[in-house]
Design a protein around this motif. Structure first.
Motif, PDB file in Angstrom:
ATOM      1  N   ASP A 139       0.831  -1.209   0.000  1.00  0.00           N
ATOM      2  CA  ASP A 139       0.000   0.000   0.000  1.00  0.00           C
ATOM      3  C   ASP A 139       0.863   1.256   0.000  1.00  0.00           C
ATOM      4  OD1 ASP A 139      -2.314  -1.454  -0.038  1.00  0.00           O
ATOM      5  OD2 ASP A 139      -2.709  -1.281   2.118  1.00  0.00           O
ATOM      6  N   TYR A 140       1.914   1.229   0.798  1.00  0.00           N
ATOM      7  CA  TYR A 140       2.795   2.404   0.884  1.00  0.00           C
ATOM      8  C   TYR A 140       3.459   2.678  -0.459  1.00  0.00           C
ATOM      9  CZ  TYR A 140       6.571   5.513   2.310  1.00  0.00           C
ATOM     10  OH  TYR A 140       7.433   6.587   2.404  1.00  0.00           O
ATOM     11  N   SER A 184       1.533   6.960  -6.770  1.00  0.00           N
ATOM     12  CA  SER A 184       0.308   7.584  -7.266  1.00  0.00           C
ATOM     13  C   SER A 184       0.535   9.048  -7.659  1.00  0.00           C
ATOM     14  CB  SER A 184      -0.782   7.499  -6.196  1.00  0.00           C
ATOM     15  OG  SER A 184      -0.531   8.435  -5.155  1.00  0.00           O
ATOM     16  N   SER A 185      -0.513   9.699  -8.086  1.00  0.00           N
ATOM     17  CA  SER A 185      -0.422  11.109  -8.490  1.00  0.00           C
ATOM     18  C   SER A 185      -0.423  12.063  -7.294  1.00  0.00           C
ATOM     19  CB  SER A 185      -1.590  11.465  -9.412  1.00  0.00           C
ATOM     20  OG  SER A 185      -2.826  11.246  -8.754  1.00  0.00           O
ATOM     21  N   LYS A 186      -0.556  11.526  -6.080  1.00  0.00           N
ATOM     22  CA  LYS A 186      -0.505  12.370  -4.888  1.00  0.00           C
ATOM     23  C   LYS A 186       0.931  12.863  -4.668  1.00  0.00           C
ATOM     24  CE  LYS A 186      -4.090   9.665  -2.524  1.00  0.00           C
ATOM     25  NZ  LYS A 186      -4.356   8.804  -1.333  1.00  0.00           N
TER      26      LYS A 186
END
Length: 211
Positions: free
Chosen positions: A9-10, A16-18
């Motif tokens: 998950d990390y 991701s786009s974050k």
């Protein structure tokens, strides 16, 4: 908290786009893994047959070194989340209204405080990474010969954490108005980079000499 998520998950959140977690959080994770490797070599050393042949002074040093690694690992892991929180505070301050002179002044004050927090996280990381080199060198010298290559990897990750921390200090420094503070922390980071590069190399040479 990021540190309580699965590794999968990390990694996916980083990808991701974050914008956060980003380099600062990842730097802290990398450094914590470096210290964890040194701790592993300690745990594969203390109590073994060859360890019992060391004199008491060396045993005391090794047991102290393990305690230092355990403390550092805990403190560095906290920065995985602290860096993300600091970034979010900067973004929150940037989004504050600036439609009046009063709001501009409030926003400017909040931004300065947020950037000070943002620079202090990687500065703390740089200092903690620096503390990790002495116990890593010690376990490279006296550790289980079947595991000292892990101390070499630990040293590389520690130094990567230190270099990454310096980058993040410099990125945030350009937004801080207190130039004497900025000059001081950049000078400190530059000095740490120079001081621990030869120690990193010494650890590598000791750990890899028979390979």
């Amino acid at each position: 908290m990021l540190i309580n998520r699965t590794l999968n998950d990390y990694v996916n959140e980083v990808a991701s786009s974050k914008p956060a977690p980003g380099g600062g959080s990842v730097s802290s994770l990398v450094a914590s893994l470096g210290i964890a490797l040194s701790s592993m070599v300690y745990n594969l050393t203390i109590g073994r047959q060859f360890y019992n042949e060391y004199d008491d002074d060396i045993k005391d040093e090794l047991e102290s070194g393990l305690k230092i690694c355990e403390r550092l690992m805990s403190e560095v892991m906290e920065l995985v989340d602290e860096d993300k929180k600091a970034y979010e505070e900067v973004i929150s301050a940037i989004k504050m209204p600036k439609d009046t002179d009063e709001n501009k002044a409030i926003r400017s004050e909040k931004l300065e405080k947020a950037y000070m927090k943002a620079i202090n996280v990687p500065l703390k990381l740089a200092r903690l990474c620096s503390e990790g080199f002495a116990p890593t060198l010690l376990i490279a010298q006296y550790g289980n010969p079947n595991a000292v290559s892990d101390a070499a990897v630990g040293a590389l990750l520690l130094y990567a954490g230190l270099q990454s921390a310096m980058i993040n200090v410099k990125v945030n420094a350009k937004y801080i108005k207190d130039k004497s503070f900025v000059d001081s922390v950049i000078s400190e980071c530059d000095e740490l980079i120079k001081r621990y590069e030869p120690i990193r190399d010494e650890i590598l040479n000791i750990s890899m000499k028979d390979l």
